[in-house]
Design a protein around this motif. Structure first.
Motif, mmCIF file in Angstrom:
data_model
loop_
_atom_site.group_PDB
_atom_site.id
_atom_site.type_symbol
_atom_site.label_atom_id
_atom_site.label_comp_id
_atom_site.label_asym_id
_atom_site.label_seq_id
_atom_site.Cartn_x
_atom_site.Cartn_y
_atom_site.Cartn_z
ATOM 1 N N GLY A 57 0.791 -1.222 0.000
ATOM 2 C CA GLY A 57 0.000 0.000 0.000
ATOM 3 C C GLY A 57 0.826 1.275 0.000
ATOM 4 N N VAL A 58 2.090 1.185 -0.366
ATOM 5 C CA VAL A 58 2.984 2.349 -0.382
ATOM 6 C C VAL A 58 2.826 3.067 -1.728
ATOM 7 N N ASP A 104 19.083 6.939 10.598
ATOM 8 C CA ASP A 104 18.961 7.228 9.165
ATOM 9 C C ASP A 104 19.191 5.959 8.363
ATOM 10 N N LEU A 105 18.261 5.654 7.479
ATOM 11 C CA LEU A 105 18.365 4.482 6.612
ATOM 12 C C LEU A 105 18.139 4.921 5.171
ATOM 13 N N PRO A 106 18.554 4.123 4.202
ATOM 14 C CA PRO A 106 18.326 4.483 2.797
ATOM 15 C C PRO A 106 16.831 4.582 2.470
ATOM 16 N N ASN A 107 16.527 5.384 1.452
ATOM 17 C CA ASN A 107 15.144 5.503 0.980
ATOM 18 C C ASN A 107 14.604 4.140 0.566
ATOM 19 N N LEU A 108 13.303 3.973 0.754
ATOM 20 C CA LEU A 108 12.593 2.803 0.230
ATOM 21 C C LEU A 108 11.981 3.203 -1.109
ATOM 22 N N HIS A 109 11.917 2.266 -2.041
ATOM 23 C CA HIS A 109 11.348 2.551 -3.356
ATOM 24 C C HIS A 109 10.192 1.590 -3.623
ATOM 25 N N ALA A 110 9.012 2.164 -3.841
ATOM 26 C CA ALA A 110 7.822 1.364 -4.127
ATOM 27 C C ALA A 110 7.502 1.448 -5.612
ATOM 28 N N GLY A 111 7.160 0.309 -6.185
ATOM 29 C CA GLY A 111 6.701 0.273 -7.569
ATOM 30 C C GLY A 111 5.233 0.616 -7.638
ATOM 31 N N GLU A 112 4.682 0.546 -8.831
ATOM 32 C CA GLU A 112 3.261 0.843 -9.041
ATOM 33 C C GLU A 112 2.355 -0.090 -8.246
ATOM 34 N N ASP A 113 2.857 -1.282 -7.895
ATOM 35 C CA ASP A 113 2.053 -2.240 -7.120
ATOM 36 C C ASP A 113 2.009 -1.913 -5.631
ATOM 37 N N GLY A 114 2.803 -0.915 -5.175
ATOM 38 C CA GLY A 114 2.781 -0.499 -3.776
ATOM 39 C C GLY A 114 3.508 -1.420 -2.821
ATOM 40 N N ILE A 115 4.253 -2.370 -3.338
ATOM 41 C CA ILE A 115 4.951 -3.345 -2.492
ATOM 42 C C ILE A 115 6.402 -2.924 -2.303
#
Length: 173
Positions: A57-58, A104-115
């Motif tokens: 859901g991201v 501090d942690l690296p950015n998270l990257h979500a695809g179009e599926d939100g996972i």
């Protein structure tokens, strides 16, 4: 001699589950604004923290992700109850010469599926309640997923935008 080696190997294998049980671990349920999932932090034999993230859901794109100093996730206040980043006496960001914060942690990257499914290792903090900085204080710590990307430099939190989702990492028992 072969029997002695086999016996030593058997004893070592039998001891492994006991060693694994001595390692500290904590898990947070991350939720808010349609985001849901888990964040697990486990101590490794080397002393580093192993972080695994599995959320759904991201919104698509990059999102700041940090460990915050207070184990409180009040959604009514936009998760501001979690306080600032777990700082450990440092400034925010890997682009700051006195950085990064312990949380501090690296950015998270979500695809179009939100996972988002990712794992990190960090030596920025400990699960040992007697260490500093630790996420295992009496009130635990929080994990925060931000609405935008962390720029790794802006003070005090990387200009990552609103707090989108939150989860409490309770002290390991």
């Amino acid at each position: 001699m072969k029997a002695l080696i086999a016996l030593a190997s058997t004893i070592a294998l039998m001891a492994m589950p006991a060693l694994a049980q001595d390692m500290r671990s904590t898990r947070a349920t991350l939720s808010g604004n349609g985001v849901s999932g888990t964040v697990t932090v486990s101590e490794t034999a080397s002393g580093m923290a192993h972080i695994t993230i599995d959320v759904r859901g991201v919104p698509a794109g990059a999102h700041g992700f940090h460990i915050h100093e207070k184990g409180v996730c009040d959604a009514d206040e936009g998760f501001k109850s979690a306080g600032g980043h777990l700082a450990g006496g440092m400034n925010h960001g890997v682009e700051d010469s006195n950085g990064p914060h312990a949380g501090d942690l690296p950015n998270l990257h979500a695809g179009e599926d939100g996972i988002v499914q990712v794992e990190y290792f960090t030596d920025g903090f400990s699960l040992d309640p007697d260490a500093s900085p630790t996420i295992s204080g009496p009130d635990g710590a929080a994990v925060i997923l931000h609405a935008g990307a962390d720029d790794y430099a802006s003070q005090p939190s990387g200009d990552a935008g609103d707090r989108l989702a939150c989860g409490v990492l309770y002290p390991p028992q």
